[in-house]
Write an enzyme that holds these catalytic residues in place. Structure first.
Site, mmCIF file in Angstrom:
data_model
loop_
_atom_site.group_PDB
_atom_site.id
_atom_site.type_symbol
_atom_site.label_atom_id
_atom_site.label_comp_id
_atom_site.label_asym_id
_atom_site.label_seq_id
_atom_site.Cartn_x
_atom_site.Cartn_y
_atom_site.Cartn_z
ATOM 1 N N LYS A 123 -35.211 -5.911 2.161
ATOM 2 C CA LYS A 123 -35.624 -7.297 2.381
ATOM 3 C C LYS A 123 -36.733 -7.763 1.459
ATOM 4 O O LYS A 123 -36.742 -8.915 1.011
ATOM 5 C CB LYS A 123 -36.038 -7.477 3.847
ATOM 6 C CG LYS A 123 -34.871 -7.412 4.811
ATOM 7 C CD LYS A 123 -35.309 -7.717 6.225
ATOM 8 C CE LYS A 123 -34.121 -7.729 7.170
ATOM 9 N NZ LYS A 123 -34.501 -8.031 8.556
ATOM 10 N N GLY A 133 -28.905 -6.742 10.400
ATOM 11 C CA GLY A 133 -28.115 -6.900 11.619
ATOM 12 C C GLY A 133 -28.943 -7.255 12.838
ATOM 13 O O GLY A 133 -28.546 -6.980 13.963
ATOM 14 N N GLY A 134 -30.107 -7.893 12.633
ATOM 15 C CA GLY A 134 -30.950 -8.287 13.757
ATOM 16 C C GLY A 134 -31.825 -7.172 14.292
ATOM 17 O O GLY A 134 -32.562 -7.377 15.260
ATOM 18 N N LYS A 154 -25.969 -12.648 16.640
ATOM 19 C CA LYS A 154 -25.182 -13.873 16.718
ATOM 20 C C LYS A 154 -24.118 -13.766 17.806
ATOM 21 O O LYS A 154 -23.499 -12.719 17.985
ATOM 22 C CB LYS A 154 -24.509 -14.140 15.370
ATOM 23 C CG LYS A 154 -25.488 -14.300 14.220
ATOM 24 C CD LYS A 154 -24.765 -14.281 12.882
ATOM 25 C CE LYS A 154 -25.741 -14.274 11.732
ATOM 26 N NZ LYS A 154 -25.061 -14.099 10.428
ATOM 27 N N GLU A 195 -28.418 -16.225 3.868
ATOM 28 C CA GLU A 195 -28.853 -16.711 5.169
ATOM 29 C C GLU A 195 -30.197 -17.434 5.050
ATOM 30 O O GLU A 195 -31.093 -16.988 4.328
ATOM 31 C CB GLU A 195 -28.948 -15.554 6.161
ATOM 32 C CG GLU A 195 -27.644 -14.784 6.276
ATOM 33 C CD GLU A 195 -27.462 -14.110 7.627
ATOM 34 O OE1 GLU A 195 -28.394 -14.166 8.445
ATOM 35 O OE2 GLU A 195 -26.383 -13.548 7.856
ATOM 36 N N GLU A 207 -32.114 -13.635 3.820
ATOM 37 C CA GLU A 207 -31.533 -12.445 3.199
ATOM 38 C C GLU A 207 -30.146 -12.777 2.693
ATOM 39 O O GLU A 207 -29.588 -13.839 2.992
ATOM 40 C CB GLU A 207 -31.448 -11.298 4.211
ATOM 41 C CG GLU A 207 -30.576 -11.604 5.413
ATOM 42 C CD GLU A 207 -30.556 -10.474 6.434
ATOM 43 O OE1 GLU A 207 -30.880 -9.329 6.056
ATOM 44 O OE2 GLU A 207 -30.205 -10.732 7.597
ATOM 45 N N ARG A 244 -21.543 -8.328 1.808
ATOM 46 C CA ARG A 244 -20.307 -7.835 2.420
ATOM 47 C C ARG A 244 -19.561 -9.023 2.999
ATOM 48 O O ARG A 244 -20.073 -10.150 3.003
ATOM 49 C CB ARG A 244 -20.624 -6.852 3.541
ATOM 50 C CG ARG A 244 -21.607 -7.426 4.570
ATOM 51 C CD ARG A 244 -21.865 -6.499 5.725
ATOM 52 N NE ARG A 244 -23.018 -6.865 6.511
ATOM 53 C CZ ARG A 244 -23.064 -7.801 7.434
ATOM 54 N NH1 ARG A 244 -21.984 -8.527 7.675
ATOM 55 N NH2 ARG A 244 -24.163 -8.062 8.110
ATOM 56 N N ARG A 300 -17.736 -14.360 19.838
ATOM 57 C CA ARG A 300 -17.617 -12.905 19.825
ATOM 58 C C ARG A 300 -17.425 -12.407 21.256
ATOM 59 O O ARG A 300 -18.218 -12.741 22.144
ATOM 60 C CB ARG A 300 -18.861 -12.260 19.204
ATOM 61 C CG ARG A 300 -19.160 -12.737 17.796
ATOM 62 C CD ARG A 300 -20.270 -11.918 17.172
ATOM 63 N NE ARG A 300 -20.681 -12.458 15.885
ATOM 64 C CZ ARG A 300 -21.414 -11.799 14.990
ATOM 65 N NH1 ARG A 300 -21.804 -10.557 15.256
ATOM 66 N NH2 ARG A 300 -21.759 -12.353 13.844
#
Length: 536
Positions: free
Chosen positions: A125, A173-174, A246, A284, A297, A301, A347
């Site tokens: 980061k 990924g949080g 998310k 993002e 970030e 992918r 999701r």
């Protein structure tokens, strides 16, 4: 995408280094292109749907991911044994692992994704922040603290002003994020964050960042080829989150106008060009209440939420990834990208919303997936599947499209009403509550929405499934005792009866007066009680 002669491509067989719905997504893209697919599976996934769907499948080890899906030498060995010439990593696992890219290249395999250099530039980061700043991309005010003493940490936080975020430098990924609202919590949180970062990523570095509140989380999808073409495909709204994970994504963002979109996409493409990035990726951003935006970030992918972009642009992103990896130019130019309509993705995960979203397991005893106009389901489920606890709990993604956001929401409600998963606790009841919330309908939300409307006001203890028997069988994945075993015919009759009853109860709930339906707590409890096989 026009017809392509894949016989000229440098690969005709692709190993998919992943599992679940993303493995199935890549398998289908291979089949559409005429490429052969190779699946891999752990002990826990012997009967998984991606194993059945691929042209070939190879066992790679125990259920524990470190010994299977994260085992780089084993994956390279399978690629050689199977004759695969390329590897698609999906998302998660090794998708953003530069060492995996290096290993593929050393083995003569084509990695369908960005280069190791690009992943290293964006995966860490603080390095990504430096690259973004150099490319003229606005970043959230912050400071590195990896060598700072306690007093310097306090001074930097006071300089930024509370609230602040502590972030693991190697996180993603949080994970590895802690919000600090008051100075008294700074040092304890910082030490905890360092410990968590070391445990999760093997890197204890943590930096401080100004917390932008309230904020919208907006991301820009892009893809670049080796011929100098760099194209964005619009943005996605990802503000509906629970603890930085998310839950719902949509495209386009309800707050976007052409001026803001132009600014965000321009700086994104500048950044992509500056690091010579090739293949698909996502930039993002946080957008503050003043509509200023700040870089967070780059996800190097394919994203979980890529289907909403595919539906609004008519571009198959996974096929384009393969095209780029084969050395071909993109099949479209920037002027060809026109956002049409609105798409929303939910999701669906194996988690128990009534019990702090703890992971759930069990056997899928009954399954009815929605369909019809404007509905897409990317799923790894089938009746009889044993859902393991070893991996990410994501089971399926429900994606809808409409001519506008209003129609998309209408179709989403209809699809959720059709959706039934028996035998395993899932987040379906939670998603139904969320989609019915008036703030979601009006797009009046931020990244704090779930904390404010669910965790802040809903008392989980009051939402627990009421009859103990409702959670005694299919809900927790257990099976009836020997004396209670049902024949296949009896079980089929039970499942059919429950599905019919569930449909009838949902219809009744929909017809309730507005004042009663607004009481989402009771409706949540009613639906949650039905999300599994009751003891008969």
């Amino acid at each position: 995408m026009e017809n392509v002669d894949i016989s000229r491509w440098p690969f005709q067989k692709v190993l998919i280094a992943n599992r679940g719905e993303i493995a199935l997504r890549v398998i289908r893209a291979c089949r559409d292109l005429g490429l052969q697919s190779v699946a891999v599976y752990s002990d826990a996934d012997r009967n998984a749907l991606h194993v059945r769907m691929a042209d070939e499948a190879y066992h790679i080890g125990p259920a524990v991911a470190a010994q299977s899906y994260l085992n780089i030498p084993k994956l390279i060995e399978v690629a050689r044994r199977s004759g695969a010439q390329a590897v698609h990593p999906g998302y998660g696992f090794l998708a953003e692992n530069a060492n995996f890219v290096d290993a593929c290249q050393e083995a003569g395999l084509i990695f369908i994704g960005p280069s190791a250099a690009a992943q290293r530039a964006m995966g860490e980061k603080t390095a990504a922040r430096r690259a973004a700043r150099a490319a003229g991309v606005p970043i959230v005010p912050g400071a590195m603290t990896d060598v700072a003493d306690d007093q310097e940490i306090i001074s930097k936080a006071e300089e930024l002003g509370y609230p602040v975020l502590l972030k693991a430098a190697a996180g993603g990924g949080g994970k590895g994020i802690r919000l600090v609202r008051e100075s008294r919590d700074l040092l304890p949180s910082f030490r905890t964050a360092r410990s968590e970062a070391q445990s999760a990523f093997g890197d204890s570095r943590v930096y401080i960042e100004k917390a932008i509140t309230p904020a919208r989380h907006i991301e820009v999808q892009f893809i670049a080829d080796t011929h100098g073409n760099v194209v964005h495909l619009g943005e996605r709204e990802c503000s509906i989150q629970r603890r930085h994970q998310k839950l719902i994504e949509e495209s386009p963002s309800p707050i976007m106008d052409e001026a803001l979109r132009a600014r965000m996409t321009e700086v994104t493409l500048n950044l992509v060009r500056s690091i010579q990035y090739v293949n698909a990726g996502t930039a993002e951003f946080l957008v503050g209440p003043d509509r200023n935006f700040y870089f967070l970030e780059v996800n190097a992918r394919i994203q979980v939420e890529h289907p909403v972009t595919e539906w609004c642009t008519s571009v198959d992103l996974v096929q384009e990834q393969m095209r780029v990896a084969a050395g071909l130019p993109l099949s479209f130019k920037q002027e060809d990208i026109v956002l049409r309509g609105a798409a929303i993705e939910c999701r669906i995960s194996a988690e128990d919303p009534s019990n702090r979203f703890l992971p759930a397991t069990g056997t899928v005893l009954g399954l009815q997936e929605p369909s019809g106009p404007g509905v897409r389901v990317d799923s790894s489920l089938y009746a009889g599947l044993q859902v393991p606890l070893f991996y990410d709990p994501l089971l399926a993604k429900l994606i809808v499209w409409g001519r506008d956001r209003e129609q998309a929401i209408t179709r989403l409600r209809r699809a959720l009403d059709e959706y039934t998963i028996l035998g395993v606790r899932t987040t379906l009841p939670f998603v139904r509550w969320l989609v019915d919330h008036p703030r979601f309908a009006s797009a009046d939300f931020s990244t704090d929405f779930i904390a404010e409307e669910w965790e802040g006001r809903q008392k989980v203890a009051d939402l627990r499934v009421q009859p103990a028997s409702a959670a005694s069988d299919g809900q927790n994945g257990s099976t009836p005792s020997q004396s209670e075993e049902l024949s296949l015919e009896q079980l089929a009759a039970v499942v059919a009866s429950l599905m019919a009853q569930e449909h009838q109860e949902r219809e009744q709930a929909r017809r309730q007066p507005a004042a009663q339906s607004a009481a989402s707590t009771s409706r949540w409890r009613d639906i949650a009680r039905r999300d599994g096989l009751r003891r008969m």
